[in-house]
Design an enzyme around this catalytic site. Sequence first.
Site, mmCIF file in Angstrom:
data_model
loop_
_atom_site.group_PDB
_atom_site.id
_atom_site.type_symbol
_atom_site.label_atom_id
_atom_site.label_comp_id
_atom_site.label_asym_id
_atom_site.label_seq_id
_atom_site.Cartn_x
_atom_site.Cartn_y
_atom_site.Cartn_z
ATOM 1 N N GLY A 13 0.803 -1.229 0.000
ATOM 2 C CA GLY A 13 0.000 0.000 0.000
ATOM 3 C C GLY A 13 0.826 1.264 0.000
ATOM 4 N N ALA A 14 1.675 1.416 -1.042
ATOM 5 C CA ALA A 14 2.586 2.579 -1.041
ATOM 6 C C ALA A 14 2.275 3.579 -2.150
ATOM 7 C CB ALA A 14 4.028 2.111 -1.133
ATOM 8 N N SER A 15 1.102 3.456 -2.797
ATOM 9 C CA SER A 15 0.796 4.396 -3.881
ATOM 10 C C SER A 15 0.489 5.791 -3.340
ATOM 11 C CB SER A 15 -0.382 3.878 -4.706
ATOM 12 O OG SER A 15 -1.405 3.426 -3.851
ATOM 13 N N ARG A 16 0.157 5.877 -2.058
ATOM 14 C CA ARG A 16 -0.124 7.192 -1.451
ATOM 15 C C ARG A 16 0.049 7.119 0.067
ATOM 16 N NH1 ARG A 16 -5.894 6.415 -0.466
ATOM 17 N NH2 ARG A 16 -6.493 4.554 -1.611
ATOM 18 N N ASN A 91 1.709 -2.272 5.480
ATOM 19 C CA ASN A 91 1.107 -0.949 5.673
ATOM 20 C C ASN A 91 -0.294 -0.828 5.076
ATOM 21 O OD1 ASN A 91 1.242 2.189 5.878
ATOM 22 N ND2 ASN A 91 0.912 1.769 3.697
ATOM 23 N N TYR A 156 -12.264 -1.722 12.302
ATOM 24 C CA TYR A 156 -10.896 -1.199 12.166
ATOM 25 C C TYR A 156 -10.104 -1.448 13.456
ATOM 26 C CZ TYR A 156 -7.272 2.294 10.999
ATOM 27 O OH TYR A 156 -6.088 2.935 10.720
ATOM 28 N N ILE A 189 -2.585 11.006 11.353
ATOM 29 C CA ILE A 189 -1.619 11.351 10.303
ATOM 30 C C ILE A 189 -2.401 11.909 9.111
ATOM 31 C CG2 ILE A 189 0.293 10.485 8.867
ATOM 32 C CD1 ILE A 189 0.743 10.124 11.951
HETATM 33 P P1 NAP Z 1 -4.349 5.794 2.470
HETATM 34 O O1 NAP Z 1 -3.847 7.159 2.180
HETATM 35 O O2 NAP Z 1 -5.804 5.514 2.341
HETATM 36 O O3 NAP Z 1 -3.513 4.732 1.566
HETATM 37 C C1 NAP Z 1 -3.798 3.368 1.641
HETATM 38 C C2 NAP Z 1 -2.839 2.587 0.774
HETATM 39 O O4 NAP Z 1 -3.176 1.180 0.906
HETATM 40 C C3 NAP Z 1 -2.948 2.921 -0.699
HETATM 41 O O5 NAP Z 1 -1.677 2.816 -1.287
HETATM 42 C C4 NAP Z 1 -3.876 1.830 -1.232
HETATM 43 O O6 NAP Z 1 -3.681 1.522 -2.606
HETATM 44 C C5 NAP Z 1 -3.407 0.659 -0.399
HETATM 45 N N1 NAP Z 1 -4.392 -0.426 -0.316
HETATM 46 C C6 NAP Z 1 -5.692 -0.350 0.048
HETATM 47 N N2 NAP Z 1 -6.263 -1.568 -0.023
HETATM 48 C C7 NAP Z 1 -5.305 -2.421 -0.453
HETATM 49 C C8 NAP Z 1 -5.267 -3.800 -0.748
HETATM 50 N N3 NAP Z 1 -6.354 -4.574 -0.616
HETATM 51 N N4 NAP Z 1 -4.095 -4.354 -1.195
HETATM 52 C C9 NAP Z 1 -2.993 -3.584 -1.344
HETATM 53 N N5 NAP Z 1 -2.960 -2.275 -1.086
HETATM 54 C C10 NAP Z 1 -4.109 -1.696 -0.650
HETATM 55 O O7 NAP Z 1 -3.976 5.345 3.961
HETATM 56 P P2 NAP Z 1 -2.864 5.894 4.992
HETATM 57 O O8 NAP Z 1 -3.497 6.968 5.803
HETATM 58 O O9 NAP Z 1 -1.600 6.144 4.282
HETATM 59 O O10 NAP Z 1 -2.712 4.633 5.949
HETATM 60 C C11 NAP Z 1 -1.675 3.663 5.781
HETATM 61 C C12 NAP Z 1 -1.732 2.693 6.962
HETATM 62 O O11 NAP Z 1 -1.571 3.404 8.189
HETATM 63 C C13 NAP Z 1 -3.055 1.946 7.076
HETATM 64 O O12 NAP Z 1 -2.836 0.629 7.528
HETATM 65 C C14 NAP Z 1 -3.798 2.741 8.136
HETATM 66 O O13 NAP Z 1 -4.762 1.961 8.794
HETATM 67 C C15 NAP Z 1 -2.655 3.130 9.043
HETATM 68 N N6 NAP Z 1 -2.942 4.297 9.880
HETATM 69 C C16 NAP Z 1 -3.236 5.506 9.320
HETATM 70 C C17 NAP Z 1 -3.501 6.584 10.153
HETATM 71 C C18 NAP Z 1 -3.810 7.951 9.630
HETATM 72 O O14 NAP Z 1 -4.121 8.827 10.440
HETATM 73 N N7 NAP Z 1 -3.715 8.208 8.335
HETATM 74 C C19 NAP Z 1 -3.487 6.426 11.544
HETATM 75 C C20 NAP Z 1 -3.183 5.179 12.066
HETATM 76 C C21 NAP Z 1 -2.920 4.129 11.227
HETATM 77 P P3 NAP Z 1 -4.590 2.277 -3.769
HETATM 78 O O15 NAP Z 1 -4.048 3.681 -3.865
HETATM 79 O O16 NAP Z 1 -4.324 1.494 -5.007
HETATM 80 O O17 NAP Z 1 -6.001 2.220 -3.283
#
Ligand code: NAP
Length: 248
Positions: A13-16, A91, A156, A189
């Site tokens: 999940g590193a595209s964004r 991730n 979640y 984040i």
């Molecule tokens: P995000 O911006 O929504 O990005 C999610 C990433 O996961 C994207 O690259 C997406 O790919 C990929 N993804 C989604 N479903 C997938 C699947 N089935 N197989 C492979 N890749 C998949 O999320 P983020 O905020 O960066 O969060 C990253 C991690 O940190 C997550 O596990 C989240 O729960 C955790 N986290 C985030 C926060 C926060 O505040 N942001 C806080 C605590 C924990 P596509 O672009 O192709 O959809």
Amino acid sequence: MKLLEGKTAIITGASRGIGRGIAQVFAQQGANVAFTYNSSVEASNQLEKELQALGVKAKGYKSNAANFKQALDLVDYVLEEFGTIDILVNNAGITKDNLLMRMSEDDFDRVIEVNLKSVFNMTKAVQTTFLKQRKGSIINMSSVVGVKGNAGQTNYAASKAGIIGFSKSIALELGSRNVRSNVIAPGFIETEMTAKLDENQVKEWRKAIPLRRGGSPEDVANVCLFLASDMSSYVTGQTIHVDGGMLT
Ligand code: NAP
């Protein structure tokens, strides 16, 4: 000296968002990076180029982390292309928030599959490689929500708490072979995942965080770098909070 020179990492999940930040920091520190995405082909191609421009090997793979067979295939492709794997960052994650009263069975299952089963899939897939080479660092992305719980996020929270139990068990199972397993629990984040939230609510949160701001992907990536590198060679089974003091 670069901290990850000569090492190869898989980041799901590193595209964004946070995953993208981790890929950038790892590449800046000399790592070759294999990363996955679910559907963002263009963003993936763009990141691939950005990382390659830093002088490392980089490749994006469309691979559904929730699918066991795809995880096995991914590891085979990466071994073929990169020759080795030293670091796994689990991730990839999604949210499908709702009060339990309104949450569908499908929304519960989907979040558990993408967030938690994916960690099983990928860890199983790299296990033999890590055991054979007698080294490896696994980093699993949980959340403060997995530690504390959150109304409207039963699915979640369960997935993120599950990651902590899984990761500690792997630390116990694989420690004797020098394979380490740690968790990062980010707080708030600022990424696309949190951009969906109500702005007034977000303002309140920022005020309540001891460091008075939301975190950036880079804040999380820097802790990931520590856990991926040999700087943390005696650290395993831990959960590191990257939350500006939110849970203090
Ligand atoms: P995000 O911006 O929504 O990005 C999610 C990433 O996961 C994207 O690259 C997406 O790919 C990929 N993804 C989604 N479903 C997938 C699947 N089935 N197989 C492979 N890749 C998949 O999320 P983020 O905020 O960066 O969060 C990253 C991690 O940190 C997550 O596990 C989240 O729960 C955790 N986290 C985030 C926060 C926060 O505040 N942001 C806080 C605590 C924990 P596509 O672009 O192709 O959809």
